[in-house]
Design an enzyme around this catalytic site. Structure first.
Site, PDB file in Angstrom:
ATOM      1  N   ASN A 205      13.120  -2.218   8.411  1.00 40.50           N
ATOM      2  CA  ASN A 205      13.683  -1.421   9.499  1.00 40.50           C
ATOM      3  C   ASN A 205      12.692  -1.297  10.634  1.00 40.50           C
ATOM      4  O   ASN A 205      13.037  -1.236  11.788  1.00 40.50           O
ATOM      5  CB  ASN A 205      13.983  -0.010   9.000  1.00 40.50           C
ATOM      6  CG  ASN A 205      15.088  -0.042   7.995  1.00 40.50           C
ATOM      7  OD1 ASN A 205      15.838  -1.001   7.968  1.00 40.50           O
ATOM      8  ND2 ASN A 205      15.157   0.990   7.168  1.00 40.50           N
ATOM      9  N   LYS A 206      11.417  -1.215  10.236  1.00 37.55           N
ATOM     10  CA  LYS A 206      10.350  -1.008  11.204  1.00 37.55           C
ATOM     11  C   LYS A 206      10.385  -2.103  12.267  1.00 37.55           C
ATOM     12  O   LYS A 206      10.291  -1.843  13.455  1.00 37.55           O
ATOM     13  CB  LYS A 206       9.019  -1.038  10.442  1.00 37.55           C
ATOM     14  CG  LYS A 206       7.826  -0.708  11.243  1.00 37.55           C
ATOM     15  CD  LYS A 206       6.580  -0.701  10.382  1.00 37.55           C
ATOM     16  CE  LYS A 206       6.178  -2.091   9.994  1.00 37.55           C
ATOM     17  NZ  LYS A 206       4.945  -2.140   9.212  1.00 37.55           N
TER      18      LYS A 206
ATOM     19  N   GLU B  52      -0.246   9.654   8.504  1.00 37.00           N
ATOM     20  CA  GLU B  52       0.823   8.795   9.011  1.00 37.00           C
ATOM     21  C   GLU B  52       0.834   8.743  10.535  1.00 37.00           C
ATOM     22  O   GLU B  52       0.731   9.769  11.213  1.00 37.00           O
ATOM     23  CB  GLU B  52       2.144   9.376   8.523  1.00 37.00           C
ATOM     24  CG  GLU B  52       2.980   8.548   7.609  1.00 37.00           C
ATOM     25  CD  GLU B  52       2.306   7.616   6.628  1.00 37.00           C
ATOM     26  OE1 GLU B  52       1.740   6.590   7.072  1.00 37.00           O
ATOM     27  OE2 GLU B  52       2.372   7.873   5.434  1.00 37.00           O
TER      28      GLU B  52
ATOM     29  N   SER C 265       5.477  -4.063   2.774  1.00 35.90           N
ATOM     30  CA  SER C 265       5.810  -5.428   2.346  1.00 35.90           C
ATOM     31  C   SER C 265       5.398  -6.427   3.422  1.00 35.90           C
ATOM     32  O   SER C 265       4.956  -7.534   3.126  1.00 35.90           O
ATOM     33  CB  SER C 265       7.303  -5.548   2.066  1.00 35.90           C
ATOM     34  OG  SER C 265       8.027  -5.100   3.184  1.00 35.90           O
TER      35      SER C 265
ATOM     36  N   ASP D   7      -2.315  -0.664   7.007  1.00 32.35           N
ATOM     37  CA  ASP D   7      -1.682  -1.424   5.919  1.00 32.35           C
ATOM     38  C   ASP D   7      -2.536  -2.627   5.540  1.00 32.35           C
ATOM     39  O   ASP D   7      -2.750  -2.931   4.363  1.00 32.35           O
ATOM     40  CB  ASP D   7      -0.300  -1.927   6.349  1.00 32.35           C
ATOM     41  CG  ASP D   7       0.592  -0.801   6.800  1.00 32.35           C
ATOM     42  OD1 ASP D   7       0.194   0.370   6.639  1.00 32.35           O
ATOM     43  OD2 ASP D   7       1.684  -1.084   7.307  1.00 32.35           O
TER      44      ASP D   7
ATOM     45  N   ARG E  66       0.850  -1.197   0.000  1.00 30.65           N
ATOM     46  CA  ARG E  66       0.000   0.000   0.000  1.00 30.65           C
ATOM     47  C   ARG E  66       0.876   1.233   0.000  1.00 30.65           C
ATOM     48  O   ARG E  66       2.011   1.214   0.428  1.00 30.65           O
ATOM     49  CB  ARG E  66      -0.944   0.017   1.202  1.00 30.65           C
ATOM     50  CG  ARG E  66      -0.328   0.216   2.563  1.00 30.65           C
ATOM     51  CD  ARG E  66      -0.304   1.635   3.061  1.00 30.65           C
ATOM     52  NE  ARG E  66       0.562   1.724   4.236  1.00 30.65           N
ATOM     53  CZ  ARG E  66       1.841   1.993   4.182  1.00 30.65           C
ATOM     54  NH1 ARG E  66       2.456   2.197   3.038  1.00 30.65           N
ATOM     55  NH2 ARG E  66       2.547   2.061   5.300  1.00 30.65           N
TER      56      ARG E  66
ATOM     57  N   ASP F 177      -3.122   5.669  12.837  1.00 31.20           N
ATOM     58  CA  ASP F 177      -4.070   4.541  12.846  1.00 31.20           C
ATOM     59  C   ASP F 177      -4.074   3.831  14.191  1.00 31.20           C
ATOM     60  O   ASP F 177      -5.114   3.378  14.655  1.00 31.20           O
ATOM     61  CB  ASP F 177      -3.811   3.552  11.689  1.00 31.20           C
ATOM     62  CG  ASP F 177      -2.407   2.972  11.650  1.00 31.20           C
ATOM     63  OD1 ASP F 177      -1.524   3.489  12.365  1.00 31.20           O
ATOM     64  OD2 ASP F 177      -2.187   1.986  10.918  1.00 31.20           O
TER      65      ASP F 177
HETATM   66  C1  GLA Z   1       3.335   1.216   9.472  1.00 33.07           C
HETATM   67  C2  GLA Z   1       2.221   0.528  10.252  1.00 33.07           C
HETATM   68  C3  GLA Z   1       0.885   1.207  10.017  1.00 33.07           C
HETATM   69  C4  GLA Z   1       0.984   2.719  10.233  1.00 33.07           C
HETATM   70  C5  GLA Z   1       2.181   3.295   9.472  1.00 33.07           C
HETATM   71  C6  GLA Z   1       2.418   4.730   9.786  1.00 33.07           C
HETATM   72  O1  GLA Z   1       3.197   1.033   8.105  1.00 33.07           O
HETATM   73  O2  GLA Z   1       2.145  -0.827   9.902  1.00 33.07           O
HETATM   74  O3  GLA Z   1      -0.088   0.626  10.861  1.00 33.07           O
HETATM   75  O4  GLA Z   1       1.044   3.017  11.592  1.00 33.07           O
HETATM   76  O5  GLA Z   1       3.378   2.592   9.766  1.00 33.07           O
HETATM   77  O6  GLA Z   1       1.365   5.502   9.356  1.00 33.07           O
END
Ligand code: GLA
Length: 553
Positions: A297-298, A66, A199, A248, A58, A69
């Site tokens: 990285n997240k 951003e 991803s 996402d 997405r 959510d």
């Molecule tokens: C990531 C998370 C989402 C959202 C975005 C930031 O993609 O998976 O739920 O919080 O970051 O908007």
């Protein structure tokens, strides 16, 4: 004819690529990958796949939106063409004799078309325990279990995360229940890992779908709706260590071609497809750090980035209230479908509430009392919350890993409220009939630029190279295209941030010139082949959400 709300619709099953992509041209573009996947499946496993599960990435293209959510404010994403495909089939008994070790119920042989991701074989277990509240000789069957190592994220962790939800939602831990079949799967994908294009959600959603399909739970009466699949996928993704919100997964599952989705989470998941201005095209550009692994990285840095922001945001929501149920803390474990009959959130009222908070400087008291710093310590935060330490830790810290000495409540809260307001404004502009197309695009672009400034300065989730890329993109506005100045209306970081992609709103007629400008202007793209560049900078139209393709001979 009754039209189902987008989240209540069934997950579509297709038998042709044209139907699936909604266009012969796009289908033709992707046919080669699909053929290769099906052929390789047969080569690797000695039998044909029965289904291919597809889930797109997405782009939080069309916004603002951003990092709000997980505070349960509405967002405005869309699905992109890039996707994860998983070919799957129950393993036939004939191959069971050839590989007896691979055939316990529910066992999985997972292969990936990318050779750096090696073959994985795993089997879920049910932990049998003696129950306290049942007769001494009775055995209670505990939930299914799969080992997912959060400290070292691996490609198959996402596959396992998807499988987990299928096991625990559809194969109840009772000994009389049917057991899952042994499954072979082959994965391929075009969503660049760690790029901010989701991803991980695409992997988890497609894995969930593949195991549903292989087990025949797909088109019967037990089949989940799109909204239910979103909930399962969110729960699943938390198993890999990131406490993400639902944006996402909602985009990956519910999206419809040609529209962005306004997704709201209160009182329950609701998705409203909204058509964008005709000439609006969103172009993604990756800041271009080649990742050797699928790990984003997240996930790796969640303790001091993503998960920390979740705690800061929820803490900031809690502090002003000094009550035991902060309303924007909401439900950290998912959306409650039983509330679907509750009235939908009143967006005009929400907008007014957000404006009042921001105009009245209501958030000022979140600022540190210490001269020269905005952040506060954990002790200060607990004190401001009105809770005792045990209670606070239980509510805000017991379910998430974070690493920090200070929390930035004021800046994070300000970002969240402003960003939530921008999403509502974005939605209104798209829906509004009045303004001419050009001024709509300009307003949307400004909202995107403001969103980037806030992500960068208040939420601290941008990156210097992302900021450079944003600047290059915006400079297109000074370029003479032969039709006048380049029409780029706004540019911003997309997704979780701290790297990844930017997204720019560009006039349809200027897209090609814009792409050339960015490819030439951003230093890290220098010397790249056209083929590589096409993977880093690309225009995207809102695409179809997740689906299953039934393979026929
Ligand atoms: C990531 C998370 C989402 C959202 C975005 C930031 O993609 O998976 O739920 O919080 O970051 O908007």
């Amino acid at each position: 004819m009754t039209v189902l709300p987008a989240a209540d619709a069934p997950i579509p099953i297709f038998t042709t690529l044209q139907e699936l992509y909604g266009s012969l041209t796009i289908a033709a573009k992707h046919a080669g990958r699909w053929d290769k996947l099906v052929r390789e499946f047969e080569t690797k496993f000695g039998h044909k796949p029965t289904y291919v599960a597809r889930a797109p990435g997405r782009v939080n293209s069309h916004d603002a939106g951003e990092h709000i959510d997980y505070a349960h404010f509405g967002v405005f994403p869309a699905a992109i063409e890039h996707d994860i495909l998983i070919a799957c089939a129950p393993r036939p008994a004939s191959t069971a004799t050839a590989h007896p070790d691979h055939h316990p119920p529910g066992s999985v042989v997972a292969e990936n078309l990318q050779t750096r991701y090696t073959r994985q074989v795993f089997t879920p277990t049910r932990r049998h325990t003696l129950g306290d509240d049942v007769p001494p000789d009775a055995v209670r069957v505990a939930p299914w279990h799969l080992d997912i190592d959060k400290s070292e994220l691996r490609w198959e962790s996402y596959v396992k995360a998807g499988y987990y939800g299928v096991l625990n939602h559809f194969f109840s831990p009772s000994s009389t229940c049917p057991v899952p079949v042994p499954v072979d799967i082959l994965v391929t994908g075009t969503v660049p890992p760690g790029s901010g294009l989701s991803s991980s959600a695409a992997m988890v959603v497609s894995s969930t779908l593949a195991f549903l399909a292989a087990n025949g739970i797909f088109d019967g009466e037990n089949a989940p709706t799109k909204g239910e699949l979103v909930n399962i996928a969110m729960e699943n993704e938390r198993r890999v260590g990131v406490n993400s919100g639902g944006m996402d997964q909602s985009a990956s599952v519910i999206a419809l071609p040609g529209s962005a989705l306004y997704v709201s989470f209160v009182p329950s998941l609701h998705a409203e497809p909204i058509v964008l201005p005709r000439n609006a095209v969103f172009v993604c550009a990756n800041r271009c750090v080649q990742s050797a692994r699928i790990v984003s990285n997240k996930a790796e840095s969640a303790k001091h980035q993503y998960n920390l922001r979740v705690v800061e945001t929820l803490g900031a929501a809690r502090v002003p209230l000094k009550s035991s149920q902060p309303p924007i803390l909401a439900r950290k474990s998912g959306f409650h479908r039983d509330e679907q009959d509750a009235p939908r959130e009143d967006l005009a009222q929400l907008r007014k509430g957000l404006e009042d908070i921001l105009e009245g400087n209501v958030l000022d008291f979140l600022l540190s009392k210490v001269e020269g710093r905005t952040s506060i310590t954990l002790e200060e935060m607990i004190e401001m919350s009105g809770m005792d330490e045990v209670q606070f830790r239980e509510v805000y810290l017991s379910w998430v890993d974070v690493e920090t000495t200070h929390f930035e409540l004021y800046l994070r809260a300000k970002h969240v409220f402003e960003e939530a307001l921008r999403v509502l404004q974005f939605r209104e502009v798209c829906l509004g009939g009045g303004d001419d197309e050009e001024s709509k695009l300009q307003t949307l672009g400004k909202l995107m630029n403001d969103s980037h400034e806030s992500c960068n300065k208040q939420f601290d989730c941008s990156h210097p190279k992302v900021n450079d890329l944003v600047q290059v993109a915006r400079n297109f506005g000074e370029v003479d295209t032969g039709r006048g100045k380049g029409r780029v209306y706004g540019s911003r970081v997309t997704g979780a941030g701290w790297g990844g992609c930017i997204v720019s709103l560009v006039h349809r007629e200027d897209v090609d010139a814009f792409i050339v400008h960015v490819e030439k202007g951003y230093a890290s793209y220098e010397g790249m082949s056209d083929e590589d560049l096409a993977g880093w900078v690309f225009a995207t139209e809102p695409g179809m959400g997740a689906c299953v393709f039934r393979c026929t001979d």
